[in-house]
Motif scaffolding. Structure first.
Motif, PDB file in Angstrom:
ATOM      1  N   ALA A  47     -12.920  13.089  11.158  1.00 22.53           N
ATOM      2  CA  ALA A  47     -12.968  14.331  10.373  1.00 22.53           C
ATOM      3  C   ALA A  47     -13.212  14.075   8.893  1.00 22.53           C
ATOM      4  O   ALA A  47     -13.867  14.876   8.214  1.00 22.53           O
ATOM      5  CB  ALA A  47     -11.658  15.105  10.560  1.00 22.53           C
ATOM      6  N   SER A  48     -12.677  12.958   8.384  1.00 24.71           N
ATOM      7  CA  SER A  48     -12.789  12.662   6.954  1.00 24.71           C
ATOM      8  C   SER A  48     -12.697  11.148   6.769  1.00 24.71           C
ATOM      9  O   SER A  48     -11.602  10.616   6.562  1.00 24.71           O
ATOM     10  CB  SER A  48     -11.671  13.370   6.168  1.00 24.71           C
ATOM     11  N   PRO A  49     -13.797  10.420   6.853  1.00 27.80           N
ATOM     12  CA  PRO A  49     -13.777   8.956   6.849  1.00 27.80           C
ATOM     13  C   PRO A  49     -13.055   8.316   5.674  1.00 27.80           C
ATOM     14  O   PRO A  49     -12.563   7.192   5.803  1.00 27.80           O
ATOM     15  CB  PRO A  49     -15.273   8.591   6.846  1.00 27.80           C
ATOM     16  N   ASP A  50     -12.968   8.987   4.529  1.00 24.04           N
ATOM     17  CA  ASP A  50     -12.315   8.381   3.372  1.00 24.04           C
ATOM     18  C   ASP A  50     -10.898   8.892   3.154  1.00 24.04           C
ATOM     19  O   ASP A  50     -10.347   8.798   2.060  1.00 24.04           O
ATOM     20  CB  ASP A  50     -13.145   8.623   2.118  1.00 24.04           C
ATOM     21  N   TRP A  51     -10.267   9.406   4.209  1.00 20.00           N
ATOM     22  CA  TRP A  51      -8.948  10.035   4.049  1.00 20.00           C
ATOM     23  C   TRP A  51      -7.904   9.089   3.479  1.00 20.00           C
ATOM     24  O   TRP A  51      -7.023   9.518   2.717  1.00 20.00           O
ATOM     25  CB  TRP A  51      -8.468  10.615   5.379  1.00 20.00           C
ATOM     26  N   LYS A  52      -7.973   7.813   3.789  1.00 17.14           N
ATOM     27  CA  LYS A  52      -6.940   6.884   3.310  1.00 17.14           C
ATOM     28  C   LYS A  52      -7.003   6.688   1.802  1.00 17.14           C
ATOM     29  O   LYS A  52      -5.988   6.396   1.167  1.00 17.14           O
ATOM     30  CB  LYS A  52      -7.089   5.538   4.031  1.00 17.14           C
ATOM     31  N   ALA A  53      -8.172   6.853   1.229  1.00 18.08           N
ATOM     32  CA  ALA A  53      -8.325   6.632  -0.209  1.00 18.08           C
ATOM     33  C   ALA A  53      -7.678   7.741  -1.029  1.00 18.08           C
ATOM     34  O   ALA A  53      -7.235   7.518  -2.160  1.00 18.08           O
ATOM     35  CB  ALA A  53      -9.802   6.513  -0.559  1.00 18.08           C
ATOM     36  N   THR A  54      -7.621   8.938  -0.479  1.00 18.51           N
ATOM     37  CA  THR A  54      -7.090  10.083  -1.226  1.00 18.51           C
ATOM     38  C   THR A  54      -5.771  10.599  -0.668  1.00 18.51           C
ATOM     39  O   THR A  54      -5.229  11.585  -1.174  1.00 18.51           O
ATOM     40  CB  THR A  54      -8.112  11.234  -1.195  1.00 18.51           C
ATOM     41  N   ILE A  99       0.827  -1.210   0.000  1.00 12.97           N
ATOM     42  CA  ILE A  99       0.000   0.000   0.000  1.00 12.97           C
ATOM     43  C   ILE A  99       0.865   1.265   0.000  1.00 12.97           C
ATOM     44  O   ILE A  99       0.396   2.351   0.346  1.00 12.97           O
ATOM     45  CB  ILE A  99      -0.969   0.004   1.191  1.00 12.97           C
ATOM     46  N   GLY A 100       2.141   1.117  -0.385  1.00 14.09           N
ATOM     47  CA  GLY A 100       3.009   2.286  -0.544  1.00 14.09           C
ATOM     48  C   GLY A 100       3.513   2.893   0.742  1.00 14.09           C
ATOM     49  O   GLY A 100       3.808   4.086   0.794  1.00 14.09           O
ATOM     50  N   LEU A 101       3.638   2.063   1.793  1.00 11.21           N
ATOM     51  CA  LEU A 101       4.110   2.571   3.078  1.00 11.21           C
ATOM     52  C   LEU A 101       5.241   1.700   3.587  1.00 11.21           C
ATOM     53  O   LEU A 101       5.143   1.023   4.617  1.00 11.21           O
ATOM     54  CB  LEU A 101       2.959   2.606   4.087  1.00 11.21           C
ATOM     55  N   ALA A 102       6.341   1.699   2.869  1.00 16.18           N
ATOM     56  CA  ALA A 102       7.488   0.866   3.236  1.00 16.18           C
ATOM     57  C   ALA A 102       8.066   1.293   4.576  1.00 16.18           C
ATOM     58  O   ALA A 102       7.968   2.456   4.979  1.00 16.18           O
ATOM     59  CB  ALA A 102       8.568   0.959   2.154  1.00 16.18           C
ATOM     60  N   ALA A 103       8.676   0.326   5.258  1.00 19.83           N
ATOM     61  CA  ALA A 103       9.311   0.603   6.545  1.00 19.83           C
ATOM     62  C   ALA A 103      10.437   1.613   6.347  1.00 19.83           C
ATOM     63  O   ALA A 103      11.063   1.676   5.302  1.00 19.83           O
ATOM     64  CB  ALA A 103       9.870  -0.687   7.137  1.00 19.83           C
ATOM     65  N   VAL A 104      10.681   2.415   7.410  1.00 14.35           N
ATOM     66  CA  VAL A 104      11.713   3.434   7.307  1.00 14.35           C
ATOM     67  C   VAL A 104      12.536   3.488   8.581  1.00 14.35           C
ATOM     68  O   VAL A 104      12.135   2.984   9.614  1.00 14.35           O
ATOM     69  CB  VAL A 104      11.103   4.824   7.073  1.00 14.35           C
ATOM     70  N   ASN A 105      13.697   4.114   8.483  1.00 11.47           N
ATOM     71  CA  ASN A 105      14.553   4.284   9.643  1.00 11.47           C
ATOM     72  C   ASN A 105      14.693   5.775   9.906  1.00 11.47           C
ATOM     73  O   ASN A 105      15.243   6.489   9.091  1.00 11.47           O
ATOM     74  CB  ASN A 105      15.924   3.664   9.370  1.00 11.47           C
TER      75      ASN A 105
END
Length: 490
Positions: free
Chosen positions: A320-327, A196-202
């Protein structure tokens, strides 16, 4: 959760050994491999009664482990008998399946169902819900069993092994709710985060070890708790504005902190958020505010803060914005998105900080942090004397796999950070630390105090650490008199 980082890089969970009450995801082992670019996070253990989790993570490099969140647990201190229970494992597998099927991929657009492995760090034995892809596992009824190789760190995390990316859990898993559900979904999220485009980071957080950084973070946690608990929209908006003010004040004083904090919230923060919203916990808001209250009493925030702030910002964004993850633009921080969604104007000056701070007991927090700073300065001096100025064993750890407790990480700039509990597995063998080790900023060197170390049949043992070397490797003098390092035998 153990913390999983990719670059040589995630806590303690309820029902598992831990040092202090922290979120279940936060109490994990953090496993990391020093070949990537992300920040270690880890879970220690979650309080089953409070529904919290701390995780320890593994971040795999050469061993190929993808760690999302881990619980750091030293195998040396674990009981010799296995803590695996086939019945409990099957129940956990079935529960995880029911949770992810209930979500139907709505939360993140993909299913969180998949391979799960529950492992005992004392024996390295495991129970899995499906067979290996590269090599078959021993079948025992509806489950699969075996023993993990020494190169595979064991933690609450996501791990790539035997042709699959597994959700890995440390045995025994919590029995109580919502601890079990949060842990299952937190770690399941780490397994799919790359998709989902959220790779682990350091991302290091030295600002959160300073007096000003801790003051502002503790006030931010208090304001976030107030916002979550508020039933009046105006009161909630004021509390959110206060939280953002405290954060903006901190970020203005530590220029690199905003990027680093956003990165860890996208990693461990969203994992903990996912664990909570998918746990089907009818008292989620109350449990989350309790969780933030415990976060107000944490000793070290450098690797643990996101387990508190991340789920809070995520839940407030849902309202505040239920569909925030989609956009959502994945490069944007959660706090910035919430501010933009609500149309808030946030200032970072001392006057705004003081005005907001009066609502959350800032004077008391400031006094507590001033007293802690005095104690911490003496502790930092002692750590520097032993791990920087004194004789040390320096283990080369570029490309190694790590697991560690994120709740025991103390920044020691500019050299790096001191890890109270950490395990590094590399080509040369394993270094297990239960007291203190200095990990360099580039994750290439792990140093322990050498004074008083004594040889063992397969390595060296010092004050709070044990080095186990493979046959082709040996200790050799380091560049400084009195220092030692590890090199392959000629």
């Amino acid at each position: 959760m153990l913390v999983n980082l990719r670059h040589a890089s995630h806590a303690i969970l309820p029902g598992q050994p831990r040092a202090a009450p922290v979120p279940l995801a936060l109490s994990r082992h953090i496993v990391v491999a020093s070949s990537f670019t992300m920040a270690p996070a880890a879970h220690l253990r979650r309080s089953a009664e409070k529904g919290e989790t701390m995780a320890s993570r593994f971040i795999g490099g050469y061993a190929g482990l993808l760690a999302a969140s881990l619980l750091l647990l030293s195998a040396n201190g674990a009981a010799a008998r296995s803590r695996l229970d086939t019945g409990l494992a099957m129940a956990a597998f079935e529960h995880a399946q029911s949770l992810c099927e209930a979500d139907q991929g709505r939360a993140w657009g993909v299913s969180l169902c998949g391979p799960i492995i529950i492992a005992d760090p004392a024996t390295r034995e495991f129970i899995a819900n499906m067979d290996g892809a590269d090599a078959p596992l021993e079948r025992d009824g509806e489950v699969f069993k075996g023993r993990l190789p020494d190169t595979v760190p064991i933690a609450n995390t996501a791990a790539r092994w035997n042709g699959r990316v597994w959700t890995m859990l440390i045995a025994p898993v919590p029995k109580d709710e919502p601890a079990l559900s949060i842990l299952l979904m937190h770690e399941a999220w780490h397994r799919i985060q790359d998709q989902i485009g959220l790779a682990a980071v350091n991302a290091d957080q030295p600002q959160l070890a300073t007096e000003a950084g801790r003051l502002s973070l503790r006030l931010e946690l208090r304001a976030l708790s107030a916002a979550l608990a508020a039933t009046d929209p105006t009161e909630r908006r004021v509390a959110i504005g206060d939280a953002l003010t405290f954060r903006a004040w901190r970020n203005a004083r530590f220029p690199e902190s905003a990027t680093a904090e956003d990165a860890m919230e996208r990693h461990e923060g969203l994992a903990e958020y996912s664990g909570r919203i998918l746990s089907r916990d009818d008292a989620m808001i109350r449990h989350l505010t309790d969780h933030l209250g415990r976060g107000d009493r944490v000793r070290e925030y450098a690797r643990s803060f996101a387990y508190y702030t991340g789920p809070a910002y995520g839940v407030l964004l849902d309202a505040a914005s239920p569909d925030w993850k989609a956009t959502w633009d994945r490069r944007e921080g959660l706090s910035q998105m919430l501010s933009k969604t609500l149309g808030l104007t946030v200032t970072s000056d001392d006057e705004a900080f003081a005005a907001s701070g009066r609502r959350y007991g800032a004077a008391t927090v400031r006094a507590e942090e001033a007293a802690r700073a005095l104690e911490q300065s003496a502790r930092i001096a002692a750590l520097r004397a032993g791990l920087v100025e004194g004789s040390v064993l320096v283990a080369p750890v570029s490309g190694a796999n790590f697991s560690f407790d994120p709740n025991t990480v103390t920044p020691l700039p500019p050299e790096g950070a001191v890890y109270g509990v950490i395990r590094a597995a590399a080509d040369w063998g394993v270094l297990d630390v239960e007291k203190a080790a200095l990990l360099s900023r580039d994750w290439s060197r792990l140093s322990v105090a050498h004074n008083g170390a004594v040889p063992t049949k397969d390595g060296l043992k010092g004050d709070g650490w044990t080095l186990t070397l493979k046959p082709d490797w040996a200790l050799t003098p380091g560049p400084r008199d009195g220092d030692w390092t590890i090199r392959r035998r000629p």
